[in-house]
Design a protein around this motif. Structure first.
Motif, PDB file in Angstrom:
ATOM      1  N   PHE A   1       7.923  14.603  -0.561  1.00 31.02           N
ATOM      2  CA  PHE A   1       6.713  14.365   0.349  1.00 31.02           C
ATOM      3  C   PHE A   1       6.211  12.964  -0.019  1.00 31.02           C
ATOM      4  O   PHE A   1       5.698  12.356   1.099  1.00 31.02           O
ATOM      5  CB  PHE A   1       5.574  15.641  -0.167  1.00 31.02           C
ATOM      6  N   ASN A   2       6.173  12.430  -1.262  1.00 29.53           N
ATOM      7  CA  ASN A   2       5.636  11.071  -1.415  1.00 29.53           C
ATOM      8  C   ASN A   2       6.397  10.008  -0.758  1.00 29.53           C
ATOM      9  O   ASN A   2       5.889   9.083  -0.405  1.00 29.53           O
ATOM     10  CB  ASN A   2       5.732  11.011  -2.981  1.00 29.53           C
ATOM     11  N   TRP A   3       7.716  10.464  -0.688  1.00 25.17           N
ATOM     12  CA  TRP A   3       8.695   9.441  -0.049  1.00 25.17           C
ATOM     13  C   TRP A   3       8.339   9.329   1.399  1.00 25.17           C
ATOM     14  O   TRP A   3       8.347   8.148   2.082  1.00 25.17           O
ATOM     15  CB  TRP A   3      10.135   9.798  -0.134  1.00 25.17           C
ATOM     16  N   VAL A   4       8.143  10.602   1.909  1.00 26.37           N
ATOM     17  CA  VAL A   4       7.790  10.481   3.563  1.00 26.37           C
ATOM     18  C   VAL A   4       6.337   9.830   3.761  1.00 26.37           C
ATOM     19  O   VAL A   4       6.439   9.110   4.641  1.00 26.37           O
ATOM     20  CB  VAL A   4       7.472  11.934   3.917  1.00 26.37           C
ATOM     21  N   VAL A   5       5.439  10.048   2.894  1.00 24.40           N
ATOM     22  CA  VAL A   5       4.167   9.248   2.909  1.00 24.40           C
ATOM     23  C   VAL A   5       4.181   8.003   2.866  1.00 24.40           C
ATOM     24  O   VAL A   5       3.795   7.102   3.589  1.00 24.40           O
ATOM     25  CB  VAL A   5       2.891   9.950   1.956  1.00 24.40           C
ATOM     26  N   GLY A   6       5.283   7.475   1.941  1.00 27.33           N
ATOM     27  CA  GLY A   6       5.522   6.128   1.648  1.00 27.33           C
ATOM     28  C   GLY A   6       6.076   5.284   2.718  1.00 27.33           C
ATOM     29  O   GLY A   6       5.965   4.284   3.317  1.00 27.33           O
TER      30      GLY A   6
ATOM     31  N   HIS B   1      -1.345   9.654  -0.894  1.00 29.90           N
ATOM     32  CA  HIS B   1      -0.103   9.253  -1.788  1.00 29.90           C
ATOM     33  C   HIS B   1      -0.561   9.299  -3.079  1.00 29.90           C
ATOM     34  O   HIS B   1       0.195   9.681  -4.021  1.00 29.90           O
ATOM     35  CB  HIS B   1       0.300   7.716  -1.204  1.00 29.90           C
ATOM     36  N   PHE B   2      -1.767   8.778  -3.255  1.00 34.14           N
ATOM     37  CA  PHE B   2      -2.401   8.553  -4.798  1.00 34.14           C
ATOM     38  C   PHE B   2      -2.549   9.829  -5.116  1.00 34.14           C
ATOM     39  O   PHE B   2      -2.205  10.240  -6.499  1.00 34.14           O
ATOM     40  CB  PHE B   2      -3.764   7.791  -4.599  1.00 34.14           C
ATOM     41  N   TRP B   3      -3.231  10.874  -4.395  1.00 31.50           N
ATOM     42  CA  TRP B   3      -3.465  12.242  -4.808  1.00 31.50           C
ATOM     43  C   TRP B   3      -1.993  12.885  -5.468  1.00 31.50           C
ATOM     44  O   TRP B   3      -1.916  13.621  -6.329  1.00 31.50           O
ATOM     45  CB  TRP B   3      -4.018  13.197  -3.686  1.00 31.50           C
ATOM     46  N   ARG B   4      -1.022  12.688  -4.485  1.00 33.15           N
ATOM     47  CA  ARG B   4       0.104  13.201  -4.822  1.00 33.15           C
ATOM     48  C   ARG B   4       0.778  12.575  -6.435  1.00 33.15           C
ATOM     49  O   ARG B   4       1.632  13.547  -6.998  1.00 33.15           O
ATOM     50  CB  ARG B   4       1.403  12.966  -3.795  1.00 33.15           C
ATOM     51  N   VAL B   5       0.559  11.391  -6.380  1.00 31.91           N
ATOM     52  CA  VAL B   5       1.111  10.749  -7.502  1.00 31.91           C
ATOM     53  C   VAL B   5       0.334  11.150  -8.869  1.00 31.91           C
ATOM     54  O   VAL B   5       0.979  11.445  -9.724  1.00 31.91           O
ATOM     55  CB  VAL B   5       0.975   9.148  -7.304  1.00 31.91           C
TER      56      VAL B   5
ATOM     57  N   PRO C   1      -6.213   0.760   9.961  1.00 36.23           N
ATOM     58  CA  PRO C   1      -6.786   0.763   8.700  1.00 36.23           C
ATOM     59  C   PRO C   1      -7.443   2.117   8.019  1.00 36.23           C
ATOM     60  O   PRO C   1      -7.221   2.779   6.992  1.00 36.23           O
ATOM     61  CB  PRO C   1      -8.073  -0.257   8.592  1.00 36.23           C
ATOM     62  N   LEU C   2      -7.925   2.838   9.109  1.00 36.72           N
ATOM     63  CA  LEU C   2      -8.397   4.333   8.847  1.00 36.72           C
ATOM     64  C   LEU C   2      -7.345   5.199   8.346  1.00 36.72           C
ATOM     65  O   LEU C   2      -7.131   5.902   7.389  1.00 36.72           O
ATOM     66  CB  LEU C   2      -9.152   4.746   9.934  1.00 36.72           C
ATOM     67  N   VAL C   3      -5.876   4.969   9.293  1.00 40.50           N
ATOM     68  CA  VAL C   3      -4.797   5.893   8.989  1.00 40.50           C
ATOM     69  C   VAL C   3      -4.118   5.392   7.549  1.00 40.50           C
ATOM     70  O   VAL C   3      -3.833   6.452   6.810  1.00 40.50           O
ATOM     71  CB  VAL C   3      -3.791   5.559  10.084  1.00 40.50           C
ATOM     72  N   ALA C   4      -4.362   4.093   7.507  1.00 39.60           N
ATOM     73  CA  ALA C   4      -3.769   3.787   6.131  1.00 39.60           C
ATOM     74  C   ALA C   4      -4.485   4.144   4.906  1.00 39.60           C
ATOM     75  O   ALA C   4      -4.114   4.696   3.950  1.00 39.60           O
ATOM     76  CB  ALA C   4      -3.713   2.053   6.028  1.00 39.60           C
ATOM     77  N   PHE C   5      -5.848   4.153   5.050  1.00 37.70           N
ATOM     78  CA  PHE C   5      -6.725   4.648   3.904  1.00 37.70           C
ATOM     79  C   PHE C   5      -6.377   6.341   3.685  1.00 37.70           C
ATOM     80  O   PHE C   5      -6.625   6.664   2.529  1.00 37.70           O
ATOM     81  CB  PHE C   5      -8.178   4.463   4.205  1.00 37.70           C
TER      82      PHE C   5
ATOM     83  N   LEU D   1       4.041  -2.156  -8.422  1.00 35.75           N
ATOM     84  CA  LEU D   1       4.207  -2.768  -7.078  1.00 35.75           C
ATOM     85  C   LEU D   1       3.248  -1.798  -6.185  1.00 35.75           C
ATOM     86  O   LEU D   1       2.712  -2.496  -5.110  1.00 35.75           O
ATOM     87  CB  LEU D   1       5.610  -2.595  -6.652  1.00 35.75           C
ATOM     88  N   GLY D   2       3.186  -0.670  -6.376  1.00 34.47           N
ATOM     89  CA  GLY D   2       2.034   0.187  -5.486  1.00 34.47           C
ATOM     90  C   GLY D   2       0.536  -0.231  -5.795  1.00 34.47           C
ATOM     91  O   GLY D   2      -0.038  -0.401  -4.685  1.00 34.47           O
ATOM     92  N   SER D   3       0.409  -0.523  -7.061  1.00 33.19           N
ATOM     93  CA  SER D   3      -0.893  -1.233  -7.419  1.00 33.19           C
ATOM     94  C   SER D   3      -1.268  -2.445  -6.685  1.00 33.19           C
ATOM     95  O   SER D   3      -2.229  -2.488  -6.172  1.00 33.19           O
ATOM     96  CB  SER D   3      -1.284  -1.301  -8.704  1.00 33.19           C
ATOM     97  N   ILE D   4      -0.196  -3.475  -6.832  1.00 36.52           N
ATOM     98  CA  ILE D   4      -0.341  -4.702  -6.040  1.00 36.52           C
ATOM     99  C   ILE D   4      -0.416  -4.574  -4.598  1.00 36.52           C
ATOM    100  O   ILE D   4      -1.159  -5.194  -3.884  1.00 36.52           O
ATOM    101  CB  ILE D   4       0.878  -5.422  -6.325  1.00 36.52           C
ATOM    102  N   SER D   5       0.191  -3.678  -4.032  1.00 35.30           N
ATOM    103  CA  SER D   5       0.412  -3.341  -2.580  1.00 35.30           C
ATOM    104  C   SER D   5      -1.319  -2.896  -2.161  1.00 35.30           C
ATOM    105  O   SER D   5      -1.755  -3.367  -1.020  1.00 35.30           O
ATOM    106  CB  SER D   5       1.274  -2.480  -2.009  1.00 35.30           C
ATOM    107  N   PHE D   6      -1.968  -2.142  -2.834  1.00 38.46           N
ATOM    108  CA  PHE D   6      -3.124  -1.620  -2.623  1.00 38.46           C
ATOM    109  C   PHE D   6      -4.195  -2.840  -2.980  1.00 38.46           C
ATOM    110  O   PHE D   6      -5.094  -2.755  -2.223  1.00 38.46           O
ATOM    111  CB  PHE D   6      -3.342  -0.201  -3.681  1.00 38.46           C
TER     112      PHE D   6
END
Length: 251
Positions: free
Chosen positions: A144-149, A230-234, A220-224, A64-69
């Motif tokens: 931390f990952n949950w807060v970023v999500g 998020h990806f670094w944390r994963v 979009p900049l904030v999202a990137f 689901l994370g990959s689909i969202s990206f």
């Protein structure tokens, strides 16, 4: 004296829950910590050495994370293409939407692809967050990952909301009017936030320009940035939760 005080403060900082939620492991200076760094890295080791067969089955909630990206990338590309045919000014914005529908080659397909991807992304992010919450992914050490999500979910919703005004039709005008009136009901700061969003007291050309800048530049900049964090944390977590062992090898 100052150096020792700094080291003491840094050590206390490393013992806090916030620090441990961001930086899961210490420096890799032993064989065990180096092994954990490899086994817990998404790029260096995709799967643990041993895994249950049940955990490898593909479920509906996977990816689901990959689909969202991927949907975010589709929105990014189609959004850039739509910018070639759009003017963030009244009443030209509405005319541009009509030109996309009747004049521009494949304009309807491009606009509908952007709109459909936006709807699917909101659905996918909601589904992803629900799945993470249901499976307890918000619990330590993944706070931390949950807060970023959660922040990414809010950014996704705000991206969808700011894009709603850009067609400048009756549906967009009254939807934003109702939404900003709801915002103004917040105690103390509601009217100020509404004035800041609209650039005035009514939904006019200033509001259209501000929503356009938010939609195509700031959000979009904030999202990137958040997606990168998020990806670094994963990839740091690697999907593994390894319990530390003592010198005798016991957990």
């Amino acid at each position: 004296m100052m150096a020792s005080s700094f080291q003491f403060a840094l050590q206390n900082l490393r013992e806090t829950k916030v620090w441990k939620s961001i930086f899961r492991r210490g420096p890799a200076n032993t064989n065990r910590t180096r092994s954990l760094a490899i086994f817990g890295n998404l790029f260096l080791h995709w799967m643990p050495v041993k895994a249950r067969e049940k955990s490898l089955r593909v479920r509906a909630s996977y990816y689901l994370g990959s689909i969202s990206f991927i949907l975010f990338i589709v929105l990014f590309v189609t959004g850039i293409l739509l910018m070639f045919y759009y003017h963030p000014a009244a009443p030209q914005a509405y005319r541009d939407m009509k030109d996309l529908q009747f004049v521009v080659s494949n304009g309807v397909f491009l606009r509908n692809m952007h709109r459909l991807a936006a709807h699917l992304m909101v659905f996918a992010v909601f589904w992803h967050m629900f799945h993470v919450f249901y499976r307890g992914g918000y619990k330590p050490p993944h706070e931390f990952n949950w807060v970023v999500g959660v922040v990414l979910l809010l950014v996704t919703l705000f991206l969808s909301y700011t894009g709603y005004l850009l067609p400048w039709d009756q549906l967009a005008f009254w939807a934003v009017t109702v939404g900003t009136n709801i915002i103004s009901a917040m105690p103390f700061i509601g009217n100020k936030v509404r004035f800041l969003l609209l650039g005035g007291n009514i939904v006019g050309e200033n509001a259209l320009l501000r929503f356009y800048v938010l939609h195509v530049v700031i959000l979009p900049l904030v999202a990137f940035v958040l997606i990168g964090i998020h990806f670094w944390r994963v990839q740091k977590d690697g999907g593994l939760t390894v319990k530390p062992k003592d010198e005798d090898g016991r957990e």
